[in-house]
Design a protein around this motif. Structure first.
Motif: not given
Length: 391
Positions: A214-222, A246-255
């Motif tokens: 499952f390859f996520v190109r973009e996941l944008l959430y608020n 999942i590819n995400a901005p470097v400040d992403d919160k998934i981690k």
């Protein structure tokens, strides 16, 4: 040899050259040349009506430090195999940089397959993404709290609103409107992908199912609630997709919310290069609106800019801030500091700060007075960059 903008009769040869050089599927190539390609933004080298090299200058607007810039995104740089090693790419890139300067552009973008090929032309690394590699089963702890639905073209306005909100903390991003998202939907569909939206929480996910991944190109959430719900949505594919990328901005919160980071691989992925095309105009364009008057030092700094391909940038520039306005002029005086256009670019795109540039270039910071260094820190403030445009 003739270097010129493309004509209608060149298109078939340019498509053929693209197909030879890039491993894109037939549907994506069809999408690109029907929706993105523009002969007026395509530069070729031809001999005897034979297109030997080509590139495209796709038009975008980006936001750098709350200032809007029109940019050309250099894509599709390609040459026929029989002319590789004979300097065609150098001639094509040199001509392109001259054109960008002549056309009044201030900065440009390029996605490099190999940075070594483009650093010599002043393009340098300015954007990263985080890539998560996760076992889909490890997302089992999240619960769906809102229902997602598949988007269609009537959702372009909603997607643009979600994107605008998600970009508020980021820098260097492409400005996207409804027309952009109409095209984006077509792009994802051309690669057999999907876009789903959480209308309640103003979030969206675009993704592909590639074998068991499952390859996520973009996941944008608020908000975090929506992120957790999105991750639960991904988990609900666990019987068909054992792995999730999942590819995400470097400040992403998934981690920060993954239950066990030990089972999650995170990579920093180099993503995009930039280049300053017109140094003088870039300095004049810097947004000082958020700088308090008392923070601006009464000092000037003289920078000797080295640019091997755009002669107009090769000069000593004296920079100061007078009455809240930036003043820059070419001078014949000795310089305080010398920087090549690659370093200037990484500063301009807010990817590196002046201390990092000093370290990487082994510059003794004592060459500048404290107020001169403070002035450079105001001009070149480090930010978190994000961009996800592929063509």
């Amino acid at each position: 040899m003739n270097i010129r903008y493309a004509k209608d009769l060149d298109k078939d040869q340019i498509v053929s050259l693209w197909n030879y050089c890039f491993e894109d599927g037939e549907d994506f190539v069809k999408y690109y040349f029907e929706n993105v390609y523009d002969k007026n933004n395509t530069i070729i080298i031809e001999e005897n009506d034979d297109v030997l090299s080509a590139l495209q200058l796709n038009k975008y607007k980006i936001d750098l430090r709350n200032r809007e810039y029109d940019v050309s995104y250099v894509v599709g740089v390609s040459s026929k195999p029989e002319v590789r090693g004979f300097g065609y790419m150098k001639k094509l890139m040199s001509h392109t940089l001259e054109e960008l300067y002549k056309n009044g552009e201030i900065v440009s973008l390029l996605m490099a397959i190999d940075y070594r090929l483009y650093k010599r032309y002043g393009f340098d690394h300015c954007y990263d993404q985080i890539q998560y590699n996760i076992k889909t089963d490890d997302l089992s702890g999240f619960k769906v709290t809102s229902r997602l639905r598949k988007v269609d073209f009537k959702d372009s306005k909603l997607l643009a609103e979600i994107y605008k909100t998600a970009m508020k903390s980021l820098n260097g991003y492409a400005l996207r409107d409804e027309a952009y998202f109409n095209r984006f939907i077509k792009e994802i569909e051309s690669e057999n992908g999907y876009i789903y939206v959480d209308e309640e929480n103003k979030s969206y996910i675009s993704y592909y199912i590639q074998g068991d991944t499952f390859f996520v190109r973009e996941l944008l959430y608020n908000n975090i609630s929506s992120l957790k719900s999105m991750l639960a949505y991904i988990y609900n594919h666990n019987t068909q997709c054992k792995k999730t990328v999942i590819n995400a901005p470097v400040d992403d919160k998934i981690k920060l919310i993954i239950a066990n980071l030990k089972t999650c691989e995170m990579k920093l992925i180099p993503f995009m290069a930039g280049r300053v095309i017109n140094f003088e105009r870039f300095i004049e364009s810097i947004n000082l609106n958020n700088i308090e008057k008392g923070q601006i030092p009464c000092e000037s700094v003289k920078i000797n800019v080295i640019d091997k391909y755009i002669e107009q940038n090769n000069s000593v520039f004296e920079i100061s801030i007078i009455e809240d306005k930036i003043k820059i002029e070419k001078v014949k005086d000795n310089h305080d500091i010398e920087l090549d256009i690659n370093s200037i670019t990484q500063l301009a795109f807010s990817y590196l700060d002046i201390d990092e540039i000093f370290m990487l270039n082994e510059i003794d910071e004592r060459c500048l007075a404290s107020n001169q260094k403070r002035l450079l820190n105001i001009l070149f403030e480090k930010k978190v960059n994000y961009i996800d445009e592929l063509v």
